[in-house]
Design an enzyme around this catalytic site. Structure first.
Site, PDB file in Angstrom:
ATOM      1  N   GLY A   1     -24.355  -4.415  49.282  1.00 44.81           N
ATOM      2  CA  GLY A   1     -24.162  -5.355  50.533  1.00 44.81           C
ATOM      3  C   GLY A   1     -22.995  -6.159  50.710  1.00 44.81           C
TER       4      GLY A   1
ATOM      5  N   ASP B   1     -22.407  -8.713  48.539  1.00 46.05           N
ATOM      6  CA  ASP B   1     -22.134  -8.907  47.341  1.00 46.05           C
ATOM      7  C   ASP B   1     -21.033  -7.715  46.913  1.00 46.05           C
ATOM      8  OD1 ASP B   1     -21.875  -9.899  44.670  1.00 46.05           O
ATOM      9  OD2 ASP B   1     -23.882  -9.003  44.070  1.00 46.05           O
TER      10      ASP B   1
ATOM     11  N   THR C   1     -31.507 -11.316  53.825  1.00 47.27           N
ATOM     12  CA  THR C   1     -31.911 -10.306  54.966  1.00 47.27           C
ATOM     13  C   THR C   1     -31.719  -9.012  54.990  1.00 47.27           C
ATOM     14  OG1 THR C   1     -29.968 -10.981  56.332  1.00 47.27           O
ATOM     15  CG2 THR C   1     -31.896 -12.635  56.407  1.00 47.27           C
TER      16      THR C   1
END
Ligand code: AR6
Length: 181
Positions: free
Chosen positions: A39, A41, A129
């Site tokens: 994601g 990160d 999310t």
């Protein structure tokens, strides 16, 4: 009075890749290991280069990772942002495990760190999310409410950018932000 400038001028909505954002700090939706992941990160570590991971490793050696709701700050490496603030969101398991409180702590502790470091601009992704499964509507409400509360009480950071990636989050943040000031 701690507030400087109107709230609507201090909060902006952007859609796109947070690694391309110019700000004093961008916030990373990390995990407790602080050693990277997928994601946003993964995108931040890829774009920022090895200096970010090196700084994270030092923090891990010192304090053994980062608990959900906490935040730590590192260099931004090769990013346009000078700093990355890494925070760990809650994993959504239905809302009865203090998820809203932990998510609010992510935003508050990140803002607190920015203020302590005299940072004027900070950009947030939509923490929790993605992989962590927090319902986007509920997360947007917590994010905007927590940031508004903080800005009403502190002059720094001067500007907060909410960086949405997908259409659903863009629509939700537009709604939330339309309701302030
Ligand atoms: N720029 C802005 N937003 C992004 C980007 C980007 N480049 N990429 C994804 N998003 P997630 P989490 C949005 O899964 O739910 C990692 O593996 C995405 O659409 O990145 O907090 C960590 O290491 C979503 O709205 O973070 C953890 O293990 C939001 O960023 C775990 O995922 C957050 O999605 C954390 O899960």
């Amino acid at each position: 009075m701690a507030n400087s400038g109107s709230l609507s001028l201090r909060i902006k909505l952007l859609q796109g890749d947070i690694t391309k954002v110019t700000a004093d700090a961008i916030v990373n939706a990390a995990n407790s290991s602080l050693l990277g992941g997928g994601g946003v990160d993964g995108a931040i570590h890829r774009a920022g280069g090895p200096a970010i991971l090196e700084a994270c490793r030092k923090i891990v050696a010192r304090q053994g990772g980062c608990s959900p709701g906490e935040a730590v700050i590192t260099t931004g490496g090769n990013l346009l942002a000078r700093h990355v603030i890494h925070t760990v969101g809650p994993v959504w398991t239905g809302g009865q495990k203090r998820e809203p409180e932990i998510l609010a702590n992510c935003y508050r502790n990140s803002l607190q760190l920015a203020q302590e470091q005299d940072l004027e601009t900070i950009a947030f992704p939509n923490i929790s999310t993605g992989v962590y499964g927090y319902p986007k509507d509920k997360a947007a409400t917590v994010a905007v409410r927590t940031v508004v509360d903080f800005l009403q009480q502190h002059p720094l950071p001067k500007q907060v950018l909410f960086v949405v990636f997908d259409e659903e989050n863009r629509r939700l943040y537009e709604q939330e932000l339309a309701a302030i000031e």
